[in-house]
Design a protein around this motif. Structure first.
Motif, PDB file in Angstrom:
ATOM      1  N   ILE A   2       0.858  -1.190   0.000  1.00 27.02           N
ATOM      2  CA  ILE A   2       0.000   0.000   0.000  1.00 27.02           C
ATOM      3  C   ILE A   2       0.892   1.237   0.000  1.00 27.02           C
ATOM      4  CG2 ILE A   2      -1.739   1.329   1.236  1.00 27.02           C
ATOM      5  CD1 ILE A   2      -2.776  -1.264   2.425  1.00 27.02           C
ATOM      6  N   THR A   3       0.708   2.097  -0.999  1.00 23.59           N
ATOM      7  CA  THR A   3       1.430   3.366  -1.065  1.00 23.59           C
ATOM      8  C   THR A   3       0.602   4.442  -0.365  1.00 23.59           C
ATOM      9  OG1 THR A   3       2.594   2.799  -3.102  1.00 23.59           O
ATOM     10  CG2 THR A   3       2.354   5.138  -2.604  1.00 23.59           C
ATOM     11  N   HIS A   4       1.249   5.159   0.552  1.00 24.79           N
ATOM     12  CA  HIS A   4       0.569   6.186   1.347  1.00 24.79           C
ATOM     13  C   HIS A   4       0.988   7.583   0.878  1.00 24.79           C
ATOM     14  CE1 HIS A   4      -0.653   2.922   4.009  1.00 24.79           C
ATOM     15  NE2 HIS A   4       0.609   2.524   4.019  1.00 24.79           N
ATOM     16  N   PRO A   5       0.150   8.574   1.044  1.00 28.24           N
ATOM     17  CA  PRO A   5       0.455   9.923   0.534  1.00 28.24           C
ATOM     18  C   PRO A   5       1.598  10.627   1.268  1.00 28.24           C
ATOM     19  CG  PRO A   5      -1.616   9.932   1.759  1.00 28.24           C
ATOM     20  CD  PRO A   5      -1.224   8.504   1.596  1.00 28.24           C
ATOM     21  N   ASN A   6       2.063  10.091   2.388  1.00 31.01           N
ATOM     22  CA  ASN A   6       3.141  10.747   3.135  1.00 31.01           C
ATOM     23  C   ASN A   6       4.528  10.274   2.708  1.00 31.01           C
ATOM     24  OD1 ASN A   6       3.007   8.170   4.221  1.00 31.01           O
ATOM     25  ND2 ASN A   6       3.350   8.847   6.337  1.00 31.01           N
ATOM     26  N   GLY A   7       4.613   9.510   1.602  1.00 33.21           N
ATOM     27  CA  GLY A   7       5.926   9.127   1.083  1.00 33.21           C
ATOM     28  C   GLY A   7       6.404   7.750   1.481  1.00 33.21           C
ATOM     29  N   TYR A   8       5.541   6.958   2.134  1.00 31.91           N
ATOM     30  CA  TYR A   8       5.936   5.625   2.571  1.00 31.91           C
ATOM     31  C   TYR A   8       4.999   4.566   1.995  1.00 31.91           C
ATOM     32  CZ  TYR A   8       8.758   8.323   5.795  1.00 31.91           C
ATOM     33  OH  TYR A   8       9.655   9.205   6.314  1.00 31.91           O
ATOM     34  N   THR A   9       5.505   3.355   1.915  1.00 32.82           N
ATOM     35  CA  THR A   9       4.737   2.204   1.447  1.00 32.82           C
ATOM     36  C   THR A   9       4.764   1.125   2.516  1.00 32.82           C
ATOM     37  OG1 THR A   9       5.186   2.627  -0.897  1.00 32.82           O
ATOM     38  CG2 THR A   9       4.621   0.364  -0.292  1.00 32.82           C
ATOM     39  N   SER A  10       3.612   0.561   2.827  1.00 31.45           N
ATOM     40  CA  SER A  10       3.541  -0.533   3.802  1.00 31.45           C
ATOM     41  C   SER A  10       3.368  -1.851   3.058  1.00 31.45           C
ATOM     42  CB  SER A  10       2.412  -0.318   4.810  1.00 31.45           C
ATOM     43  OG  SER A  10       1.172  -0.117   4.152  1.00 31.45           O
ATOM     44  N   VAL A  11       3.924  -2.920   3.632  1.00 32.99           N
ATOM     45  CA  VAL A  11       3.941  -4.229   2.987  1.00 32.99           C
ATOM     46  C   VAL A  11       3.410  -5.274   3.962  1.00 32.99           C
ATOM     47  CG1 VAL A  11       5.390  -5.949   1.834  1.00 32.99           C
ATOM     48  CG2 VAL A  11       5.978  -3.510   1.656  1.00 32.99           C
ATOM     49  N   TYR A  12       2.550  -6.182   3.461  1.00 29.85           N
ATOM     50  CA  TYR A  12       1.904  -7.200   4.277  1.00 29.85           C
ATOM     51  C   TYR A  12       2.120  -8.553   3.597  1.00 29.85           C
ATOM     52  CZ  TYR A  12      -0.455  -2.754   5.286  1.00 29.85           C
ATOM     53  OH  TYR A  12      -0.726  -1.426   5.566  1.00 29.85           O
ATOM     54  N   GLY A  13       2.871  -9.452   4.238  1.00 23.76           N
ATOM     55  CA  GLY A  13       3.257 -10.686   3.580  1.00 23.76           C
ATOM     56  C   GLY A  13       2.795 -11.952   4.288  1.00 23.76           C
ATOM     57  N   HIS A  14       2.896 -13.085   3.583  1.00 20.09           N
ATOM     58  CA  HIS A  14       2.488 -14.425   4.036  1.00 20.09           C
ATOM     59  C   HIS A  14       0.988 -14.507   4.267  1.00 20.09           C
ATOM     60  CE1 HIS A  14       6.711 -15.156   4.322  1.00 20.09           C
ATOM     61  NE2 HIS A  14       6.892 -14.452   5.418  1.00 20.09           N
ATOM     62  N   LEU A  15       0.222 -13.735   3.514  1.00 18.43           N
ATOM     63  CA  LEU A  15      -1.223 -13.678   3.710  1.00 18.43           C
ATOM     64  C   LEU A  15      -1.896 -14.980   3.286  1.00 18.43           C
ATOM     65  CD1 LEU A  15      -1.761 -10.109   2.226  1.00 18.43           C
ATOM     66  CD2 LEU A  15      -1.623 -10.711   4.657  1.00 18.43           C
ATOM     67  N   GLN A  16      -2.985 -15.285   3.953  1.00 13.69           N
ATOM     68  CA  GLN A  16      -3.811 -16.436   3.556  1.00 13.69           C
ATOM     69  C   GLN A  16      -4.624 -16.083   2.325  1.00 13.69           C
ATOM     70  OE1 GLN A  16      -7.669 -17.492   5.573  1.00 13.69           O
ATOM     71  NE2 GLN A  16      -6.411 -19.149   6.422  1.00 13.69           N
ATOM     72  N   THR A  17      -5.245 -14.919   2.353  1.00 14.47           N
ATOM     73  CA  THR A  17      -6.044 -14.443   1.232  1.00 14.47           C
ATOM     74  C   THR A  17      -6.313 -12.957   1.415  1.00 14.47           C
ATOM     75  OG1 THR A  17      -8.090 -14.747  -0.023  1.00 14.47           O
ATOM     76  CG2 THR A  17      -8.243 -14.995   2.361  1.00 14.47           C
ATOM     77  N   ALA A  18      -6.512 -12.264   0.318  1.00 14.49           N
ATOM     78  CA  ALA A  18      -7.045 -10.908   0.388  1.00 14.49           C
ATOM     79  C   ALA A  18      -8.567 -11.006   0.568  1.00 14.49           C
ATOM     80  CB  ALA A  18      -6.694 -10.133  -0.874  1.00 14.49           C
ATOM     81  N   VAL A  19      -9.226  -9.869   0.820  1.00  8.75           N
ATOM     82  CA  VAL A  19     -10.681  -9.885   1.006  1.00  8.75           C
ATOM     83  C   VAL A  19     -11.319  -8.783   0.169  1.00  8.75           C
ATOM     84  CG1 VAL A  19     -10.520 -10.827   3.338  1.00  8.75           C
ATOM     85  CG2 VAL A  19     -10.559  -8.350   3.016  1.00  8.75           C
ATOM     86  N   GLY A  20     -12.611  -8.935  -0.081  1.00  4.70           N
ATOM     87  CA  GLY A  20     -13.394  -7.911  -0.762  1.00  4.70           C
ATOM     88  C   GLY A  20     -12.899  -7.606  -2.165  1.00  4.70           C
TER      89      GLY A  20
END
Length: 560
Positions: free
Chosen positions: A87-105
């Motif tokens: 996820i890219t955020h407007p404040n100049g940083y990107t967050s990363v989420y790994g080893h997920l079971q599944t995304a939703v929606g």
């Protein structure tokens, strides 16, 4: 020396001035944060790039966007971070989420459509800002155990969006989520002789004893040497809750009160990751599994977290001069362990000799090198290795012996084998194996070429055996109307699986692959099933083109 030390301290001052937002991000989980791995922790061939957050030893916990932004990248892989969202955020940083079971929606809908569009399980998507926007606290996925994960947890990173440098999440206010009053623990301390130095009557590394002092610091046994030496430590850190052995945050060393070496796990690039093999005592790690962090650079290498003086942290024991060397190991919260090492000059005769050198070849790390015998050769471009060393090289019994995996390799070297003894019909079934394991191999006529980043034994391997496909319970000619998922085990004993595909009634369908169990799983979708008879086919191909096809026929009634 004075200029270099000034430069070191100046760099540290600038390094420490970066300000990160403290209250911008929320936690990615809605349970208390506990670490099973921290930023900078020492891992095989890399430093850990973020937090590993415990998920109560189970999968399926809600994973939330830590701030407003948009999903800029999604990667689904059988290794690494497995199912991963960026996820890219407007404040100049990107967050990363790994080893997920599944995304939703809508995120999972987008992924599913891409799987079927590309007809592949392993996919990577780069999205525009208006495609999948998210808000702070929005549920984006469920936690899992995919990829190279060794147990259920959430891998969580924060990166600089522009440079893609990873940054320690602790600096973004997440320090408030942990309690830590425990000092880092140094389990072992080593001294390394350089060049022709003798240290404590040894020309090999020596482990030093440490004794606890009344003030809580440690005093090491005296070092007696006659030249240049370096030091190394094995150290871990703890917090009050997690119960895990984590990596240390900051290490500084001082010679007679002047700082000569420092590293702090704050931020670094992915291009620097492999320097971990120069950062640690790699031979000791490969032989014993123990990671000793070297507090010096024998040869300079470009790891930005490390700051040294002009001698690169190396210490000299000189006649008529006693010295005091101090190591300080600290965590983010300021808990500190300190070790003092007294050093004096001593020209004693060595009792422990150097390990004998049996090789007639010598590698200069900053020069190209090529070795050839019979029909086999190996080429090392300049910069393949960190240090100069004596290389063992030989060819016998159709095997090329290129030292052993106790010398770290930074970049690819090339292995070439010429062999015209195989019939042309078999040559596409050959690959260059390292100790039998597959290396991606190209061929021109009877000349085979492969790249490797690991030393060892190389030779041609013939693979004419097709992969295996099995199902625990046959569904042939059976009604399986109540079955929601179908699972197969796929494996290959030779070159390894390159690809697999599943087809239902002639149409491609998604099978998800779990490398830890070698299982592929399809979740039935009534829209893809026929009422009554259905035909299922699976094709598995290995890396040299051997193919296995599994076909079965089953019956299904549409669910009401």
């Amino acid at each position: 020396m004075r200029f270099s030390l000034y430069t070191l301290l100046f760099c540290q001052f600038i390094f420490a001035q970066t300000q990160y937002p403290k209250d911008y991000f929320r936690a990615p989980l809605d349970i208390p944060m506990q670490l099973s791995g921290n930023f900078g922790e020492l891992r095989p061939n890399h430093f850990h790039a973020g937090f590993d957050l415990k998920t109560n030893q189970r999968e399926g916990l809600n994973v939330y966007a830590i701030a407003d932004g948009y999903i800029s990248r999604i990667k689904i892989s059988t290794f690494g971070n497995g199912k991963c969202i960026y996820i890219t955020h407007p404040n100049g940083y990107t967050s990363v989420y790994g080893h997920l079971q599944t995304a939703v929606g809508p995120v999972q809908d987008y992924i599913q459509k891409t799987h079927y569009k590309e007809k592949a399980y392993e996919i990577e998507m780069f999205l525009k800002p208006d495609e999948l926007p998210v808000t702070k606290g929005q549920l984006i996925a469920l936690s899992g155990n995919t990829g190279s994960s060794e147990g259920p947890h959430l891998h969580f990173e924060i990166r600089d969006t522009k440079t893609e440098f990873v940054i320690n999440p602790i600096f973004f206010g997440f320090d408030k989520n942990f309690t830590d009053t425990k000092k880092p623990a140094v389990s072992s301390l080593f001294v390394y002789p350089m060049e022709n130095t003798v240290v404590n009557q040894s020309k090999q590394p020596v482990m030093l004893n440490m004794s606890l002092q009344k003030d809580g610091t440690y005093l090491a046994s005296k070092v007696k040497a006659n030249g240049k030496i370096g030091f190394g430590i094995s150290a871990v850190d703890f917090d009050n809750v997690s119960g895990n052995k984590n990596g240390v945050f900051n290490v500084s060393t001082f010679l007679n009160g002047n700082q000569n070496y420092n590293y702090q796990f704050k931020t670094y690039s992915f291009d620097e990751m492999r320097y971990i093999n120069a950062f640690i005592d790699y031979p000791k790690y490969k032989k014993s599994g123990q990671r000793v962090q070297k507090l010096f650079m024998k040869t300079p290498y470009a790891l930005s977290i490390v700051k040294t003086d002009s001698l690169r942290g190396i210490v000299s024991a000189d006649p008529n001069l006693a010295s005091s060397y101090r190591i300080e190991v600290s965590d983010y919260y300021g808990n500190l362990s300190s070790i003092t090492v007294p050093i004096e000059y001593d020209n004693a005769t060595p009792v422990v000799k150097e390990e004998p050198v049996v090789s007639q070849y010598f590698i200069k790390a900053n020069r190209d090198a090529n070795f050839e015998k019979d029909n086999m050769s190996v080429f090392f471009p300049a910069g393949t290795f960190y240090d100069d060393f004596n290389l063992n090289f030989d060819v016998k019994n159709n095997k090329m012996y290129v030292h052993e995996d106790v010398i770290p390799v930074h970049s690819n070297f090339t292995v070439t084998i010429k062999d015209d003894t195989y019939d042309e019909s078999l040559r596409d079934k050959l690959f260059i194996g390292r100790s039998g394991s597959y290396n991606a191999t190209s061929r021109k006529g009877d000349v085979f070429t492969a790249k490797s980043k690991t030393l060892g034994q190389f030779g041609l391997v013939l693979d004419t055996i097709a992969p295996k496909i099995s199902i625990a319970k046959s569904i042939q000619d059976k009604w399986i109307s109540d079955v929601k998922k179908i699972q197969f085990t796929i494996s290959d004993s030779g070159s390894g699986i390159k690809s697999y595909n599943g087809y239902l009634n002639g149409n491609w369908i998604l099978f998800e692959y779990e490398n830890k169990t070698r299982k592929i799983t399809h979740t039935f979708d009534d829209a893809l099933l026929a009422e009554g008879a259905n035909d299922l086919k699976i094709e598995v191909t290995d890396n040299v083109g051997n193919v296995t096809v599994f076909e079965t026929h089953f019956f299904r009634s549409q669910q009401k």
